[in-house]
Structure formats: structure tokens, C-alpha cells
Design an enzyme around this catalytic site. Structure first.
Site, PDB file in Angstrom:
ATOM      1  N   LYS A 186      47.779  48.222   0.139  1.00 57.06           N
ATOM      2  CA  LYS A 186      46.447  48.625  -0.327  1.00 57.06           C
ATOM      3  C   LYS A 186      46.558  49.205  -1.740  1.00 57.06           C
ATOM      4  CE  LYS A 186      43.994  47.814   3.402  1.00 57.06           C
ATOM      5  NZ  LYS A 186      44.175  46.392   3.786  1.00 57.06           N
TER       6      LYS A 186
HETATM    7  C1  LIG Z   1      38.551  46.033   5.376  1.00 58.92           C
HETATM    8  C2  LIG Z   1      39.644  46.642   6.213  1.00 58.92           C
HETATM    9  N1  LIG Z   1      39.319  47.466   7.232  1.00 58.92           N
HETATM   10  C3  LIG Z   1      40.261  48.032   7.989  1.00 58.92           C
HETATM   11  C4  LIG Z   1      41.595  47.801   7.782  1.00 58.92           C
HETATM   12  C5  LIG Z   1      42.571  48.382   8.740  1.00 58.92           C
HETATM   13  O1  LIG Z   1      43.543  49.174   8.176  1.00 58.92           O
HETATM   14  P1  LIG Z   1      44.978  49.338   8.875  1.00 58.92           P
HETATM   15  O2  LIG Z   1      45.750  48.094   8.625  1.00 58.92           O
HETATM   16  O3  LIG Z   1      45.559  50.525   8.208  1.00 58.92           O
HETATM   17  O4  LIG Z   1      44.722  49.582  10.335  1.00 58.92           O
HETATM   18  C6  LIG Z   1      41.990  46.971   6.724  1.00 58.92           C
HETATM   19  C7  LIG Z   1      43.397  46.700   6.341  1.00 58.92           C
HETATM   20  O5  LIG Z   1      44.303  46.413   6.926  1.00 58.92           O
HETATM   21  C8  LIG Z   1      40.984  46.359   5.931  1.00 58.92           C
HETATM   22  O6  LIG Z   1      41.297  45.533   4.934  1.00 58.92           O
END
Ligand SMILES: Cc1ncc(COP(=O)(O)O)c(C=O)c1O
Length: 367
Positions: A186
Site C-alpha cells: 500500500k
Molecule cells: C480497497 C481495499 N479494501 C480493503 C483491503 C483489505 O486490506 P488488507 O489486505 O489489509 O486486509 C484492501 C487491500 O488489500 C483494499 O485494496
């Protein structure tokens, strides 16, 4: 030339000494869960995001789930989500057993189209989750206005857009409570899983900190049925180091994106990212679109250029959501995006030569 789709090399080189020092500090402190590193990072990120509270959690999906739970969203409630998003936005709604109500994006910005939201609202609607997709802020004024009119909550999914703004106000500071992810790639990435909630509401912040820690404020006394989803001391220490560089990395991302746009402008059949009025774009991803996506992808890959597809299958056509009974054709904009989108390499530290190699290789494909 060989250009990987993702590269953390330049960012890692910049922070390596500080990251090693942070590791050493946490290792020596011998306090690994919910200590000073976490509260320091929470304070720093709240200040960065211009909100009163930040609550560190285990990952972005948990942040979304906890946000829904603090707003007491559950079975029988409807939640409006974009038809085109990373699956986690939908999964969070499923986890709290609420009903997913997909709404199509604007076909140019790929963000939730405010003009389509009201038609999806019913007496059961409780929340709208705008996702600042690829790093571009959604049209937050319109979304907040609709939410206000219909007495709905807003949870921003800010996983891809840390530091982005709408009318100069930071994403992650509009909704009642908002979620973000610090997944390693990210714009602000940890060295493992990590996420956070941001809010200006004291009551919601308190509920979120209870929920992430077994529903307990005082050890062995449990007020609600919580989960274990805590940002840990090591990741918090690493994130505090990287947060100081985020604005600089964002500027680099925007410079690379401008160069791509300048050099790729005017190619027939190639659609470049478009930004809406008032929205800033922090280019978590630089996504182009073309009817010849698969051929262009192959051409770039054959020439040593890595690419990504975000995302190849829209959520309503995923096997996991078969039970909802959606068919191909139900969300045509999301489906067209899935068939035509292609993400180019965009990493802080990319050289002008690398950018030019990518654009020249694309031009050759169209020549
Ligand atoms: C738009 C969006 N929402 C939620 C997430 C969820 O994050 P995580 O991978 O940390 O659970 C992500 C990324 O992975 C994302 O790109």
C-alpha cells in the site's frame, strides 16, 4: 530492461537504517502488543490524517469489519458498496451478515457514482462504503450529502488512498468511521499485515478499541464480544518510520503518473486515468484501459515489463458470491473494467528511463 510491477527496493533502501533501529528498540523493550509504539503511531497517523482518533488493527479487512460492528450493522441491514472494488469491501459486509447492495462506478473515474446511490437506498439501508479506488478520492461532498439526507452512516474504505484529498480534505476523515490497510505494497505499507480505523467520534473510537481487543479494556473483564485484531508493536514502529516519508512518496507517485499521462496521451484506443473535479489522486495504481488488454499485457510482459490487473473478476461474479445469484450483465461497468483494465508499474524510485521504456513499449504495440 526489466521493470517489475512492484518494487519496494527504493523505499526500503531509504528507510533501512531506521527500520533496523526500530526493530532493535522494540526487541529490547520486550513489550510486543499494545504498548507505546502502537499509541505513538496511532497519534502520528491521526495527526497525519487530520482526525482525532486512530485505532490500529490487524489488517484492512478487520478495520472494515470493526467499523461495521461499531455502527451495529448486522443481519437485515443493507450496505451500499461499489460493484468494482477489491473483494475485502464486500467480505466485511458478509462477515457482519448484512446485505451487500452493489452500486456501479462512474465509468471515467471508476469510483462509486453518487448519481446512482439514491436509487439503491431502501428503508433497510444503513451504511454507504465509498472506496477511494486506485488512490483517487471519491466525490465525498455528494456522498455525504446523500448519507445525511437519508440518515445513513458512511465508512470510507481508504486502503488505497492514504494522503488523498477531496476539496483539500483528507480521505479517511469524511466518514463516521473509516478503514485503511497497511498491507506491504500500500502507499503506506508495513512489513506484514496491519490496518487502522480513523474517526472524530469519541464513542465510536472507544467501541473500536474495545472490539479489537477481545471486547476488553481492563484485562480479564469483557464488556462486549470482541475479536483479536491488534496492530502489533513491531509493525507500529515500522509504520512510524515510513509515515514520515509518505508525502514524499506520494509526490513521486504523482510525478511518475504525470509522465505516463504526458507520454501516453493521444493513443487511439487507450484510456488513461481521469480525475474528477475536487478529487486528488495518489496513484496507488496507474490503471489504463484498452479493448486489447490481454494482448497489450502479453506484449509488455514479453518485453520485461510487469503489469497487474485490478481486478480480473468483479465481486458479483466471484464463486464466493454465487449464492447472491448475480449474472453476467448485472453490473456492466464493473464487468467492462475487469475485462479492459491494466495496471502499469508505478513505484517510488522509478527512473525516467524506466518510465520511457514502458511508454515506448506501449507505443510500439499500437504502432
Ligand atoms: C480497497 C481495499 N479494501 C480493503 C483491503 C483489505 O486490506 P488488507 O489486505 O489489509 O486486509 C484492501 C487491500 O488489500 C483494499 O485494496
Amino acid at each position: 530492461m526489466n521493470i517489475p510491477f512492484l518494487s519496494l527496493t527504493s523505499q526500503n533502501n531509504l528507510v533501512e537504517a531506521e527500520i533496523r533501529a526500530a526493530f532493535e528498540r522494540v526487541f529490547q523493550n520486550k513489550w510486543y502488543i499494545l504498548g507505546k509504539e502502537v499509541s505513538d503511531f496511532e497519534n502520528a497517523y491521526a495527526a497525519f490524517n487530520n482526525v482525532q482518533y486512530c485505532i490500529g488493527v490487524g489488517n484492512g479487512l478487520d478495520a472494515l469489519c470493526i467499523a461495521l460492528r461499531v455502527l451495529e450493522v448486522g443481519e437485515g441491514d443493507e450496505v451500499i458498496v461499489p460493484s468494482n472494488t477489491f473483494i475485502a469491501t464486500w467480505l466485511a459486509v458478509s462477515q457482519v451478515r448484512a446485505t451487500i447492495v452493489p452500486v456501479e462506478p462512474d465509468k471515467d473515474t471508476y469510483n462509486l457514482d453518487p448519481r446512482l446511490i439514491e436509487a439503491a437506498i431502501t428503508p433497510k439501508t444503513k451504511v454507504i462504503i465509498p472506496v477511494h479506488l486506485y488512490g483517487q478520492a471519491c466525490q465525498m461532498d455528494a456522498i455525504i450529502q446523500i448519507a445525511h439526507k437519508h440518515n445513513l452512516f458512511v465508512i470510507e474504505d481508504n486502503a488505497q488512498a492514504q494522503g488523498s484529498t477531496y476539496n483539500n480534505k483528507l480521505t479517511g476523515s469524511f466518514g463516521h468511521i473509516n478503514a485503511t490497510s497497511f498491507y506491504p505494497i500500500k502507499n503506506l505499507g508495513a512489513y506484514g499485515d496491519a490496518g487502522a480505523l480513523t474517526t472524530n467520534d469519541t464513542g465510536l473510537a472507544q467501541k473500536a478499541s474495545l472490539l479489537r481487543n477481545y471486547g476488553s479494556e481492563k484485562k480479564y473483564y469483557n464488556e462486549v464480544i470482541g475479536v483479536n485484531s491488534r496492530l502489533d508493536e513491531l509493525q507500529a514502529a515500522f509504520l512510524s518510520v515510513k509515515l514520515k516519508y509518505l508525502n514524499g512518496w506520494t509526490t513521486e507517485r504523482q510525478t511518475i503518473a504525470s509522465a505516463y499521462t504526458r507520454q501516453l496521451n493521444g493513443i487511439d484506443g487507450l484510456i488513461l486515468p481521469a480525475t474528477a473535479s475536487g478529487s486528488s489522486h495518489v496513484y496507488h495504481l496507474y490503471v489504463i484501459r484498452t479493448a486489447k488488454r490481454n494482448e497489450l499485457e502479453k506484449h509488455l510482459n514479453n518485453n520485461g515489463i510487469g503489469t497487474g490487473i485490478h481486478y480480473p473478476v468483479p465481486a458479483h461474479l466471484q464463486k464466493a458470491y454465487e449464492h447472491l445469484g448475480y449474472q453476467k450483465g448485472d453490473f456492466p461497468i464493473a464487468e467492462e473494467l475487469a475485462e479492459t483494465c491494466l495496471s502499469l508499474p508505478l513505484n517510488p524510485g522509478m527512473s525516467n528511463e524506466e518510465i520511457e521504456y514502458v511508454t515506448k513499449t506501449i507505443k510500439k504495440f499500437y504502432a
